[in-house]
Design an enzyme around this catalytic site. Structure first.
Site, PDB file in Angstrom:
ATOM      1  N   GLU A 135     -55.635  49.789 -84.839  1.00 53.35           N
ATOM      2  CA  GLU A 135     -56.902  49.726 -84.111  1.00 53.35           C
ATOM      3  C   GLU A 135     -57.347  51.103 -83.627  1.00 53.35           C
ATOM      4  OE1 GLU A 135     -59.100  47.246 -80.534  1.00 53.35           O
ATOM      5  OE2 GLU A 135     -56.905  47.290 -80.609  1.00 53.35           O
ATOM      6  N   GLU A 178     -62.358  39.913 -77.787  1.00 51.25           N
ATOM      7  CA  GLU A 178     -61.682  40.822 -76.857  1.00 51.25           C
ATOM      8  C   GLU A 178     -62.708  41.481 -75.938  1.00 51.25           C
ATOM      9  OE1 GLU A 178     -57.896  43.798 -77.098  1.00 51.25           O
ATOM     10  OE2 GLU A 178     -59.691  44.428 -78.156  1.00 51.25           O
TER      11      GLU A 178
END
Length: 303
Positions: A183, A278
């Site tokens: 990420e 998220e």
């Protein structure tokens, strides 16, 4: 049978049927809401005002709203008994487990870019432990952030160090059919991994089905923009997507990102993976939680 007896018997039978129907209705469980076109994955705490504090009740509430996936960054820190129970609940509700974070000391800590044995050992130990957690919750993907930028080393050396470390991690995960998803983040300019193109390069260097991209739309809107174009360039390596509007990192429709259009494009690409929610809720309480659900209904309505 006399007419009077027939009427009495019919009345009793009809009453019994009506009573049974009322009881059946009153004891029925809440009907699951219609599903979504894509696998959006809420996280614990997102619907706690509706579902309560218990993680199992929260997962069941998510399923009742039509969500078919779930993610939990902190899964590795939970008790084994709770991990097992959460995995069983997800299987029972036919929900797919999304990412959890591989523990390596934090996003900035123990950077793989430095090539130090002690950092790599911590990362590899996290991968080994993650395998056991994944088995309990039937997970396939786990988030990895390589760490901070090593300013005393040229970028090419840093890239080589990260690739070598991730190859060793992939060797642990591959036999189990698991994948770490890298990420790139916008949280700090000192982070090593910043853009989708850089992450694509690293994944190509590792050259393993166990090392792919986690494309977080919120972070990438901040770092590089041009979202659909950049996703298309790196699509071959994208295995997981996360969501958050910008500015604010709240639910879709609260910022500048055209999520309805992006989700339509992702759907047309044939993406069958998970899109992790998220982000936070833009409003407090049950009203705010319902606003999140309503926002996803709206942006998912691209068909």
């Amino acid at each position: 049978m006399k007419r009077r007896s027939f009427i009495q018997k019919t009345a009793l039978t009809t009453g019994a049927i009506s009573m049974t129907g009322s009881l059946a209705f009153s004891n029925s469980k809440e009907v699951t809401k219609p599903g979504f076109n894509l696998k959006y994955a809420p996280h614990l705490g997102m619907f706690k005002e509706h579902a309560g504090k218990d993680p199992i009740d929260q997962i069941n509430f998510m399923a009742d709203q039509g969500f078919t996936a779930f993610e939990d960054n902190g899964m590795m820190k939970r008790d084994v008994s709770l991990q097992t129970k959460m995995g069983e609940t997800l299987a029972k509700r036919n929900m797919t487990m999304g990412v959890f974070v591989v523990e390596k000391g934090g996003n900035m800590a123990n950077t793989l870019a430095a090539g130090k044995k002690e950092h790599i050992d911590i990362f590899l130990d996290g991968c080994k432990k993650a395998v056991e957690v994944a088995k309990r919750v039937n997970a396939k993907w786990m988030t990895v952030v390589p760490g901070g930028y090593q300013r005393n080393l040229p970028i090419g050396i840093q890239n080589a160090n990260v690739i070598e470390a991730l190859r060793r991690g992939a060797e642990i995960l591959e036999p189990h059919g698991l994948a770490m998803v890298l990420e790139p983040l916008s949280d700090s300019p000192d982070l090593y991994l910043q853009t989708s193109e850089q992450t694509y390069l690293i994944c190509k260097g590792v050259n393993s089905p166990s090392c792919k991209i986690l494309y977080d739309i919120y972070h990438m809107q901040k770092n590089e923009g041009n979202l659909i174009h950049n996703m298309d360039l790196t699509w071959e390596e994208i295995a997981y997507i996360q969501i958050g509007d910008n500015p604010g990192r709240k639910e879709p429709t609260t910022g500048e990102i055209n999520y309805r259009n992006i989700f339509k494009w992702i759907h047309e690409k044939g993406f069958e993976g998970i899109l992790g929610m998220e982000h936070g809720n833009s409003q407090q309480g049950k009203t705010g939680e319902q606003a999140v659900i309503d926002a996803y209904r709206k942006v998912d309505g691209f068909m």
